[in-house]
Design a protein around this motif. Sequence first.
Motif, PDB file in Angstrom:
ATOM      1  N   UNK A  24     -14.478  -0.036 -24.053  1.00  0.00           N
ATOM      2  CA  UNK A  24     -14.144   1.191 -24.790  1.00  0.00           C
ATOM      3  C   UNK A  24     -13.238   2.089 -23.958  1.00  0.00           C
ATOM      4  N   UNK A  25     -13.540   2.199 -22.679  1.00  0.00           N
ATOM      5  CA  UNK A  25     -12.700   3.016 -21.797  1.00  0.00           C
ATOM      6  C   UNK A  25     -11.298   2.420 -21.681  1.00  0.00           C
ATOM      7  N   UNK A  26     -11.207   1.095 -21.627  1.00  0.00           N
ATOM      8  CA  UNK A  26      -9.904   0.434 -21.529  1.00  0.00           C
ATOM      9  C   UNK A  26      -9.093   0.672 -22.795  1.00  0.00           C
ATOM     10  N   UNK A  27      -9.726   0.613 -23.966  1.00  0.00           N
ATOM     11  CA  UNK A  27      -9.020   0.879 -25.220  1.00  0.00           C
ATOM     12  C   UNK A  27      -8.521   2.321 -25.262  1.00  0.00           C
ATOM     13  N   UNK A  28      -9.372   3.239 -24.835  1.00  0.00           N
ATOM     14  CA  UNK A  28      -8.985   4.651 -24.808  1.00  0.00           C
ATOM     15  C   UNK A  28      -7.820   4.878 -23.837  1.00  0.00           C
ATOM     16  N   UNK A  33      -2.067   5.776 -22.808  1.00  0.00           N
ATOM     17  CA  UNK A  33      -0.802   5.328 -22.218  1.00  0.00           C
ATOM     18  C   UNK A  33       0.296   5.262 -23.277  1.00  0.00           C
ATOM     19  N   UNK A  34      -0.042   4.825 -24.479  1.00  0.00           N
ATOM     20  CA  UNK A  34       0.944   4.785 -25.567  1.00  0.00           C
ATOM     21  C   UNK A  34       1.421   6.192 -25.906  1.00  0.00           C
ATOM     22  N   UNK A  35       0.477   7.133 -25.958  1.00  0.00           N
ATOM     23  CA  UNK A  35       0.840   8.528 -26.248  1.00  0.00           C
ATOM     24  C   UNK A  35       1.723   9.086 -25.140  1.00  0.00           C
ATOM     25  N   UNK A  36       1.364   8.834 -23.886  1.00  0.00           N
ATOM     26  CA  UNK A  36       2.168   9.311 -22.761  1.00  0.00           C
ATOM     27  C   UNK A  36       3.562   8.706 -22.777  1.00  0.00           C
ATOM     28  N   UNK A  37       3.650   7.418 -23.101  1.00  0.00           N
ATOM     29  CA  UNK A  37       4.942   6.751 -23.169  1.00  0.00           C
ATOM     30  C   UNK A  37       5.826   7.381 -24.243  1.00  0.00           C
ATOM     31  N   UNK A  38       5.236   7.660 -25.407  1.00  0.00           N
ATOM     32  CA  UNK A  38       5.990   8.316 -26.480  1.00  0.00           C
ATOM     33  C   UNK A  38       6.436   9.711 -26.050  1.00  0.00           C
ATOM     34  N   UNK A  39       5.574  10.445 -25.360  1.00  0.00           N
ATOM     35  CA  UNK A  39       5.936  11.786 -24.886  1.00  0.00           C
ATOM     36  C   UNK A  39       7.057  11.731 -23.861  1.00  0.00           C
ATOM     37  N   UNK A  40       6.999  10.747 -22.967  1.00  0.00           N
ATOM     38  CA  UNK A  40       8.051  10.605 -21.955  1.00  0.00           C
ATOM     39  C   UNK A  40       9.384  10.301 -22.620  1.00  0.00           C
ATOM     40  N   UNK A  41       9.373   9.389 -23.613  1.00  0.00           N
ATOM     41  CA  UNK A  41      10.622   9.080 -24.321  1.00  0.00           C
ATOM     42  C   UNK A  41      11.161  10.321 -25.035  1.00  0.00           C
ATOM     43  N   UNK A  42      10.266  11.101 -25.630  1.00  0.00           N
ATOM     44  CA  UNK A  42      10.680  12.315 -26.326  1.00  0.00           C
ATOM     45  C   UNK A  42      11.279  13.326 -25.348  1.00  0.00           C
ATOM     46  N   UNK A  43      10.656  13.477 -24.197  1.00  0.00           N
ATOM     47  CA  UNK A  43      11.160  14.408 -23.180  1.00  0.00           C
ATOM     48  C   UNK A  43      12.525  13.958 -22.679  1.00  0.00           C
ATOM     49  N   UNK A  44      12.701  12.653 -22.458  1.00  0.00           N
ATOM     50  CA  UNK A  44      14.005  12.155 -22.002  1.00  0.00           C
ATOM     51  C   UNK A  44      15.087  12.407 -23.048  1.00  0.00           C
ATOM     52  N   UNK A  45      14.749  12.186 -24.326  1.00  0.00           N
ATOM     53  CA  UNK A  45      15.721  12.429 -25.394  1.00  0.00           C
ATOM     54  C   UNK A  45      16.084  13.913 -25.445  1.00  0.00           C
ATOM     55  N   UNK A  46      15.062  14.775 -25.381  1.00  0.00           N
ATOM     56  CA  UNK A  46      15.318  16.220 -25.377  1.00  0.00           C
ATOM     57  C   UNK A  46      16.164  16.619 -24.175  1.00  0.00           C
TER      58      UNK A  46
END
Length: 85
Positions: A24-28, A33-46
């Motif tokens: 359960x911890x690994x899934x969380x 990590x997916x959310x962080x990756x999306x945020x990093x891509x968004x920050x780079x685009x901005x």
Amino acid sequence: MTIVTVLLAIAVVILAVRIDFIEKKAKLANENMKILDANIRSIRKDNELLSDEYDKFITQIKIDRLLSDAELKSYGYPDKPEVSN
């Protein structure tokens, strides 16, 4: 012999619970990590967009500060400024 069997059963249950908890911890962690990756891509685009806007802004300021040849002549400057050593 029954005590050993009971202890082994308890150990198996404890291990199963721990493995389930770890899964359960690994899934969380994977979702985070997916959310962080999306945020990093968004920050780079901005950042790229802001960088482009900043470059346009600075270029426009430089253009606005330049005076045309006609304006220079109206202030009494010659066509080509003289350079002294």
